[in-house]
Write a protein that holds these residues in place. Sequence first.
Motif, PDB file in Angstrom:
ATOM      1  N   ASN A 121       3.463  11.183   0.980  1.00  0.00           N
ATOM      2  CA  ASN A 121       4.105   9.933   1.395  1.00  0.00           C
ATOM      3  C   ASN A 121       3.492   8.725   0.710  1.00  0.00           C
ATOM      4  OD1 ASN A 121       5.760  11.400   3.076  1.00  0.00           O
ATOM      5  ND2 ASN A 121       4.562  11.003   4.922  1.00  0.00           N
ATOM      6  N   LEU A 122       2.204   8.778   0.465  1.00  0.00           N
ATOM      7  CA  LEU A 122       1.533   7.694  -0.253  1.00  0.00           C
ATOM      8  C   LEU A 122       2.043   7.609  -1.684  1.00  0.00           C
ATOM      9  CD1 LEU A 122      -0.601   5.533  -0.785  1.00  0.00           C
ATOM     10  CD2 LEU A 122      -2.272   7.367  -1.088  1.00  0.00           C
ATOM     11  N   ALA A 123       2.095   8.741  -2.366  1.00  0.00           N
ATOM     12  CA  ALA A 123       2.596   8.756  -3.738  1.00  0.00           C
ATOM     13  C   ALA A 123       4.013   8.210  -3.803  1.00  0.00           C
ATOM     14  CB  ALA A 123       2.543  10.175  -4.296  1.00  0.00           C
ATOM     15  N   ALA A 124       4.859   8.635  -2.880  1.00  0.00           N
ATOM     16  CA  ALA A 124       6.246   8.162  -2.864  1.00  0.00           C
ATOM     17  C   ALA A 124       6.310   6.657  -2.685  1.00  0.00           C
ATOM     18  CB  ALA A 124       7.024   8.863  -1.750  1.00  0.00           C
ATOM     19  N   SER A 125       5.468   6.109  -1.803  1.00  0.00           N
ATOM     20  CA  SER A 125       5.467   4.666  -1.573  1.00  0.00           C
ATOM     21  C   SER A 125       4.996   3.893  -2.796  1.00  0.00           C
ATOM     22  CB  SER A 125       4.570   4.334  -0.369  1.00  0.00           C
ATOM     23  OG  SER A 125       4.506   2.944  -0.161  1.00  0.00           O
ATOM     24  N   VAL A 126       3.899   4.362  -3.418  1.00  0.00           N
ATOM     25  CA  VAL A 126       3.362   3.675  -4.594  1.00  0.00           C
ATOM     26  C   VAL A 126       4.375   3.660  -5.731  1.00  0.00           C
ATOM     27  CG1 VAL A 126       1.606   3.791  -6.410  1.00  0.00           C
ATOM     28  CG2 VAL A 126       0.944   4.067  -4.020  1.00  0.00           C
ATOM     29  N   TYR A 127       4.970   4.801  -6.012  1.00  0.00           N
ATOM     30  CA  TYR A 127       5.866   4.884  -7.168  1.00  0.00           C
ATOM     31  C   TYR A 127       7.218   4.227  -6.913  1.00  0.00           C
ATOM     32  CZ  TYR A 127       2.301   8.173  -8.663  1.00  0.00           C
ATOM     33  OH  TYR A 127       1.101   8.746  -9.010  1.00  0.00           O
ATOM     34  N   THR A 128       7.621   4.153  -5.644  1.00  0.00           N
ATOM     35  CA  THR A 128       8.878   3.485  -5.302  1.00  0.00           C
ATOM     36  C   THR A 128       8.719   1.969  -5.272  1.00  0.00           C
ATOM     37  OG1 THR A 128       9.631   5.379  -3.989  1.00  0.00           O
ATOM     38  CG2 THR A 128      10.682   3.257  -3.552  1.00  0.00           C
ATOM     39  N   ASN A 129       7.611   1.495  -4.705  1.00  0.00           N
ATOM     40  CA  ASN A 129       7.427   0.058  -4.477  1.00  0.00           C
ATOM     41  C   ASN A 129       6.523  -0.621  -5.498  1.00  0.00           C
ATOM     42  OD1 ASN A 129       8.935   0.199  -1.987  1.00  0.00           O
ATOM     43  ND2 ASN A 129       7.144   1.165  -1.061  1.00  0.00           N
ATOM     44  N   GLY A 130       5.990   0.133  -6.448  1.00  0.00           N
ATOM     45  CA  GLY A 130       5.000  -0.424  -7.358  1.00  0.00           C
ATOM     46  C   GLY A 130       5.482  -0.701  -8.767  1.00  0.00           C
ATOM     47  N   ARG A 131       6.760  -0.948  -8.938  1.00  0.00           N
ATOM     48  CA  ARG A 131       7.272  -1.180 -10.288  1.00  0.00           C
ATOM     49  C   ARG A 131       6.676  -2.435 -10.916  1.00  0.00           C
ATOM     50  NH1 ARG A 131      11.222   2.171 -12.042  1.00  0.00           N
ATOM     51  NH2 ARG A 131      12.238   3.513 -10.495  1.00  0.00           N
ATOM     52  N   GLN A 132       6.308  -3.422 -10.093  1.00  0.00           N
ATOM     53  CA  GLN A 132       5.694  -4.624 -10.651  1.00  0.00           C
ATOM     54  C   GLN A 132       4.320  -4.340 -11.236  1.00  0.00           C
ATOM     55  OE1 GLN A 132       6.056  -3.898  -7.464  1.00  0.00           O
ATOM     56  NE2 GLN A 132       4.757  -5.149  -6.103  1.00  0.00           N
ATOM     57  N   PHE A 133       3.736  -3.196 -10.872  1.00  0.00           N
ATOM     58  CA  PHE A 133       2.454  -2.770 -11.431  1.00  0.00           C
ATOM     59  C   PHE A 133       2.636  -1.785 -12.588  1.00  0.00           C
ATOM     60  CE2 PHE A 133       1.686  -4.008  -7.044  1.00  0.00           C
ATOM     61  CZ  PHE A 133       0.590  -4.853  -7.162  1.00  0.00           C
ATOM     62  N   GLY A 134       3.896  -1.476 -12.902  1.00  0.00           N
ATOM     63  CA  GLY A 134       4.198  -0.591 -14.010  1.00  0.00           C
ATOM     64  C   GLY A 134       4.525   0.843 -13.630  1.00  0.00           C
TER      65      GLY A 134
END
Length: 226
Positions: free
Chosen positions: A170-183
């Motif tokens: 769930n953490l990975a999914a959140s980071v990769y879904t919501n972290g586009r501003q970080f690349g």
Amino acid sequence: MKRGQFIKSLSAFAFSTPLIWSIACSKDKGEPSDIRPEDGCLSTPAETAGPFPTKTPNSFIRSDIRKKDGFGTHMNAEIKIQNLQKNCIPMENAVVDIWHCDINGDYSQYGSGDNDNWFRGRQITDKDGKVNFDTIFPGWYPGRAVHIHVHIYDRTGNSLLITQIAFQDNLAASVYTNGRQFGYQGLSGYTYNNADSIFRDGAGSQVASVTGSLETGFKLTITLNV
């Protein structure tokens, strides 16, 4: 090395609010579990080093292993090593190497990154058996869940364990879904732990505890028994 090159190389290689994420994954197929039993003094599973180990790890004795290209969100990784032969007391003076890919799923020192050494480092455990690395939340590439490679040696250089650190799905999914501003590249084609070639038998004690957020950075903690 690009992800496509990585996949081809496998066949030739022999071997925003702060979040507190539970450190579990299920051995069953389907949705990942958020429940994990308490760890005992059990050995941490060994895993492959993969095709991209650090070529000369003793050249990279450092705690800050960031690429410093402005991509990815900061993560401090605290790894504790315990001695199985001594009832899991902290192991002082153990040598800990880690390496992982960047946000694009590429590794330094291989392919186009031959002269680069980012996201690779070595540290020596303190009296509490701990080392700390400043890095980023890693990226991913097709066929693998997000992971960090770890190689542990004793003070004389004998290899004790090669393993990999996993992350809660769930953490990975959140980071990769919501972290586009970080690349970060999103989730299209992502492999979860229960389908990953390394972790699908159950990541168990290899799943790290991670606190924090994309905006404030993450803190990873994990104990590895050798």
